[in-house]
Design a protein around this motif. Structure first.
Motif, PDB file in Angstrom:
ATOM      1  N   ARG A 152       0.817  -1.216   0.000  1.00 39.42           N
ATOM      2  CA  ARG A 152       0.000   0.000   0.000  1.00 39.42           C
ATOM      3  C   ARG A 152       0.844   1.257   0.000  1.00 39.42           C
ATOM      4  N   ARG A 153       2.124   1.075  -0.122  1.00 38.86           N
ATOM      5  CA  ARG A 153       3.052   2.212  -0.159  1.00 38.86           C
ATOM      6  C   ARG A 153       2.989   3.071   1.105  1.00 38.86           C
ATOM      7  N   GLU A 154       2.660   2.413   2.232  1.00 36.56           N
ATOM      8  CA  GLU A 154       2.668   3.176   3.476  1.00 36.56           C
ATOM      9  C   GLU A 154       4.044   3.034   4.100  1.00 36.56           C
ATOM     10  N   LEU A 155       4.954   3.837   3.590  1.00 31.10           N
ATOM     11  CA  LEU A 155       6.358   3.659   3.937  1.00 31.10           C
ATOM     12  C   LEU A 155       6.662   3.922   5.395  1.00 31.10           C
ATOM     13  N   ALA A 156       6.049   4.974   5.946  1.00 24.58           N
ATOM     14  CA  ALA A 156       6.367   5.329   7.325  1.00 24.58           C
ATOM     15  C   ALA A 156       5.974   4.187   8.269  1.00 24.58           C
ATOM     16  N   CYS A 208       8.692   3.362  -4.671  1.00 25.62           N
ATOM     17  CA  CYS A 208       8.120   4.694  -4.578  1.00 25.62           C
ATOM     18  C   CYS A 208       8.987   5.649  -5.372  1.00 25.62           C
ATOM     19  N   ARG A 209       8.328   6.492  -6.119  1.00 25.98           N
ATOM     20  CA  ARG A 209       9.084   7.442  -6.932  1.00 25.98           C
ATOM     21  C   ARG A 209       9.890   8.391  -6.048  1.00 25.98           C
ATOM     22  N   GLY A 210      10.928   8.920  -6.605  1.00 29.01           N
ATOM     23  CA  GLY A 210      11.695   9.938  -5.898  1.00 29.01           C
ATOM     24  C   GLY A 210      13.053   9.420  -5.464  1.00 29.01           C
ATOM     25  N   TRP A 211      14.071  10.236  -5.682  1.00 29.43           N
ATOM     26  CA  TRP A 211      15.430   9.777  -5.406  1.00 29.43           C
ATOM     27  C   TRP A 211      15.649   9.526  -3.936  1.00 29.43           C
ATOM     28  N   ARG A 212      14.947  10.283  -3.071  1.00 29.95           N
ATOM     29  CA  ARG A 212      15.162  10.139  -1.642  1.00 29.95           C
ATOM     30  C   ARG A 212      14.878   8.700  -1.197  1.00 29.95           C
TER      31      ARG A 212
END
Length: 599
Positions: free
Chosen positions: A40-44, A71-75
DNA sequence: GTAGGGTTAG
């Protein structure tokens, strides 16, 4: 494992509650929960769980990494990488996750560096690199890697060939197959590859090439070969050739029949489609759905509904087809009724259903219903970009800009250019020019590449606000910095903003220099500007162009008449009146403006 | 419970 079941059903909170209640949790239990959050892309929350784990195995690490890199984004990518570096023992999956993470984010240099230091590679590794190169437009290296592979499987070949076809490198695809032929001893793989090629040529409209390969396949053709060839004909709208081949076939499968039926649907030959449908021994859900969607496309919703009602096993796709049909044919009430019925029958909507319903909410500006659908989206679907984009559009169309913005912000980890376009367009169409342009600037700073649609909103925002210098410079930047060919909509906005500021001559000049045919929005913008700034000569040019484009509209006549009347040029005004009578143009009451596209 | 892809209809 009920936790997995719950997660699969989208009930993540229930899964968590159960997880918290369990007294004996092993690593697999933890990993299942972790996988739920990652999906679900709930990373935290995933990370919190990951940090709390009493014992992590290699799968836990891999899961967490895959959460970050998808998840997109370099971070996130860097976060995943630092976990990867921390790992003591990595398996194939760890390496492959990281490599494909780089590849999916367009960082093929990093992917390559990892690939080079990977001690041992498997087929997945190679395939990840190959598809990575393909998706990043480097077909050459994709082919090179394929040739360098120590052991290839059918998947590598399919990946490469279909990737090359997607990229339009059909000749290279053919070369690869011919090359592969020399070393290949499995006949099935070869037929498979040929079929992919035929279908690929068909998809790109190169029927002659498809035919050449098909004839070349003297050695062995299977049903799929025939089906692919039929599909190529159907795609090109050549249903008589498709039919000829279809009639030659000894054993047809349902794909053959369905390809023919949907081919007929495609060329709007519903009579032939229905005839074939009745000749079919065992029509399946797909056959029914083709017929339903054919009638829906033809706007014949009563017939579509008849077939829908009598079809024996309605699939989710059937429901979606009929609902989308009503949506496209402005049968909003019927669509919603069917949606209610669908739920009563225990069929769960998916993203297609919800997307149709959101379009309905957007079209009818029904924010109340839209919010109900929003609830459903968050409840049953893993939030994904396309649906979030529909939500943004829906709220924007309803005028609920701050709600649109909230969804936009929630989308940010998976944000794509369409989300930006939806939000910028929402601001622009509601007159929030400053916000639209501000968002456009931050979009660029996020390195998201604008599309022609972005610029339609940006330019219309400039036109709204009369920002003539900004408008011109954005127009130029669109062409020079982003290589986007201006379309007629862009010219309309440019003419609008330039004309509105009184530079009517320059607006006319822009029209003269346009490489494409100006449409009524372009001329309308000029006419509006001429009206405001009192330039009767150019107004006449614009109005006459509009008269040619829309011979039945009274707008240009009336506007021109009023302009001449204001300037007390009575003989010109009278000429217009005579023209109106001669062309049988009726003046609509209270119609003194051209139309809304010029305002 | 984790990685790539999996030819033809939609």
């Amino acid at each position: 494992m009920p936790i997995t079941e719950m997660i699969r059903g989208g009930r993540i909170e229930d899964a968590r509650a159960l997880f918290d209640k369990l007294s004996n949790r092993n690593t697999i239990t933890w990993n299942s929960m972790l996988s739920g959050y990652v999906q679900r892309r709930e990373l935290a929350r995933a990370r919190k769980l990951f940090d709390e784990m009493p014992k992590k195995d290699v799968v836990s690490w891999n899961l967490m990494i895959s959460g970050y890199v998808s998840c997109r984004g370099w971070r996130h990518l860097e976060e995943g990488r630092s976990l990867f570096d921390e790992m003591h023992e990595r398996d194939f999956v760890s390496w492959n996750t990281m490599i494909s993470g780089y590849a999916k984010n367009g960082r093929m240099d990093d992917a390559l560096r990892l690939f080079d230091c990977m001690p041992e590679k498997n087929v997945v590794t190679w395939n990840a690199m190959i598809t990575g190169f393909l998706n990043n437009g480097d077909a050459k290296r994709a082919s090179d890697f394929f040739k360098r592979m120590p052991r290839r499987d059918a998947a590598s070949l399919s990946a490469l060939v279909s990737g090359l076809i997607q990229n339009g490198d059909l000749d290279e695809a053919e070369n690869v197959v011919l090359e592969y032929m020399k070393t290949c001893d499995r006949k099935e793989d070869l037929i498979h590859a040929y079929n992919t090629l035929i279908a690929g040529y068909g998809q790109k409209g190169r029927v002659a090439d498809a035919q050449r390969l098909f004839n070349q396949m003297g050695f062995e053709k299977n049903v799929v070969s025939y089906n692919s060839m039929i599909m190529s004909y159907a795609k090109a709208g050549d249903m008589s050739s498709a039919r000829e081949l279809f009639d030659q076939m000894n054993d047809r499968d349902n794909v053959s029949w369905n390809t023919m039926i949907s081919g007929y649907v495609h060329v709007s030959d519903m009579k032939a489609a229905v005839k074939l449908f009745y000749e079919m021994a065992t029509p399946d859900a797909l056959s029914w759905n083709s017929i339903i969607s054919g009638f829906a496309q033809a706007g014949k919703m009563e017939l579509a509904l008849d077939y829908f009602q009598i079809m024996p096993q309605k699939s989710l796709v059937s429901w979606n087809t009929i609902i989308a049909g009503y949506e496209k044919n402005a049968g909003f009430k019927e669509a919603i009724e069917l949606f209610v019925r669908m739920q009563a029958e225990g069929v769960k909507p998916d993203r297609h259903t919800l997307s149709s319903l959101l379009s309905i909410c957007a079209e009818s500006a029904d924010q109340h219903f839209g919010m109900q659908i929003h609830q459903l989206v968050t409840k049953i679907i893993i939030p994904d970009s396309p649906l979030n984009n529909s939500l943004i559009t829906m709220y924007a169309r309803c005028g609920a800009i701050s709600e649109a913005r909230t969804v936009f912000e929630e989308t940010k980890f998976r944000i794509d250019v369409i989300s930006w376009n939806a939000m910028i367009g929402g601001y622009a169409s509601h007159g929030f020019a400053k916000e639209a342009l501000g968002l456009f600037e931050s979009m660029k700073s996020f390195k998201v590449r604008p599309t022609y649609i972005t610029f339609i909103s940006v330019l219309s925002a400039c036109a709204h606000r009369g920002l003539v210098e900004e408008g011109k410079s954005y127009f130029k930047s669109m062409i020079c910095d982003f290589g986007i060919e201006p379309r007629v909509e862009h010219f309309a906005s440019l003419v609008d903003v330039v004309g509105r500021c009184g530079q009517v001559e320059e607006a006319m000049d822009i029209i003269h220099r346009m490489p494409i045919e100006p449409d009524k929005a372009v001329w309308g913008a000029l006419l509006g500007a001429c009206r405001v700034h009192g330039n009767a000569e150019l107004a006449r040019v614009a109005a006459e162009a509009l008269m040619r484009l829309e011979p039945e509209s009274s707008g240009p006549y009336v506007l021109l008449y009023n302009m001449y009347a204001d300037a007390e040029r009575w003989s010109d005004a009278d000429e217009i009146r005579v023209m109106m009578e001669k062309n049988n143009i009726k003046k609509e009451r209270g119609y003194s403006r051209v139309d809304s596209s010029c305002s």
